[in-house]
Write a protein that holds these residues in place. Structure first.
Motif, short mmCIF file in Angstrom:
data_model
loop_
_atom_site.label_atom_id
_atom_site.label_comp_id
_atom_site.label_asym_id
_atom_site.label_seq_id
_atom_site.Cartn_x
_atom_site.Cartn_y
_atom_site.Cartn_z
N ASN A 1 0.42 5.45 -5.27
CA ASN A 1 0.29 6.82 -5.73
C ASN A 1 0.52 7.82 -4.59
O ASN A 1 1.49 8.53 -4.57
N ARG A 3 1.25 8.51 -0.67
CA ARG A 3 1.88 7.72 0.38
C ARG A 3 1.84 8.45 1.71
O ARG A 3 1.69 9.65 1.79
N THR A 4 2.00 7.66 2.76
CA THR A 4 2.10 8.20 4.11
C THR A 4 3.48 8.83 4.30
O THR A 4 4.47 8.30 3.82
N GLN A 66 1.38 14.25 -4.33
CA GLN A 66 2.65 13.57 -4.64
C GLN A 66 3.33 14.06 -5.91
O GLN A 66 4.30 13.47 -6.38
N ASP A 145 -1.13 5.10 2.23
CA ASP A 145 -0.89 4.05 1.25
C ASP A 145 -1.66 2.78 1.56
O ASP A 145 -1.76 1.89 0.71
N ASP A 146 -2.23 2.68 2.74
CA ASP A 146 -3.05 1.53 3.10
C ASP A 146 -4.53 1.83 2.92
O ASP A 146 -5.35 0.91 2.87
N GLU A 149 -6.45 3.32 -2.85
CA GLU A 149 -6.04 2.40 -3.89
C GLU A 149 -6.35 3.01 -5.26
O GLU A 149 -7.22 3.87 -5.38
#
Length: 203
Positions: A1, A3-4, A66, A145-146, A149
């Motif tokens: 969803n 993101r970096t 996003q 993104d890491d 979640e």
């Protein structure tokens, strides 16, 4: 969803040697004489070379939620660290993100929450800013993104800190704070957008 962002080292002409650079220099000279001198901030960050570089490096999506930036909302050039406080960064490209009007004008505004008891670092040295105990994720620095979640088995796609993060740890707290700050798990338009992406990915 969420993101970096990948941001190469770039500095548009407006900020390197043009109007933005000259205004920044004038601000430093003014504050050297009077630390409390009022400052004006012409929006040189909206010059075509600055916006073009942001679109080229970030894409046409809001850095925080996003959502696609459309013609009716081309995005604001958002100062991650607010220029009202971090005036030395007002014309520093590394402090810029493209954000939708909802994230920027409704939620972010001039806010920059820190951990309880933490102090703002008004230095212009980026190395020292990395140690600032901020509560908001920086999409151009943090591995978004890491760290975030979504529960794909829940139709509402609730967001939460990644399961590998230590509950209550500094990163976990930062993720939780960012989700709440931008209402990322409450905004209906975002849920619909992410649901469509999940459906497309599963086809």
């Amino acid at each position: 969803n969420v993101r970096t962002l990948t941001r190469p080292v770039l500095n548009p002409p407006t900020l390197r040697s043009g109007k933005g650079a000259k205004t920044a220099k004038a601000h430093r000279a003014l504050r050297a004489k009077d630390p409390d001198a009022p400052l004006d901030f012409p929006d040189h960050w909206n010059e075509p070379d600055v916006r073009g570089t942001l679109y080229g490096t970030q894409g046409d999506v809001c850095a925080y939620c996003q959502i696609p930036l459309l013609e009716e909302d081309p995005g604001d050039v958002e100062h991650f660290r607010p220029k009202s406080k971090y005036w030395k960064l007002a014309y520093d490209f590394r402090n810029y993100l493209l954000a939708c009007r909802t994230c920027n004008s409704t939620y972010k505004q001039d806010e920059f929450p820190l951990e309880p008891g933490a102090r703002e670092n008004f230095a212009r040295v980026w190395g020292s800013l990395r140690n600032e105990r901020r509560l908001l994720l920086d999409p151009s620095v943090d591995p978004i993104d890491d760290w975030i979640e979504a529960d794909l088995d829940d139709l509402s796609l609730p967001l939460h800190p990644a399961t590998h993060l230590a509950v209550g740890g500094a990163v976990w707290v930062r993720v939780e704070a960012t989700i709440r700050f931008f209402r990322l798990d409450r905004r209906l338009t975002l849920r619909r957008l992410w649901q469509d992406r999940v459906r497309q990915a599963r086809k």
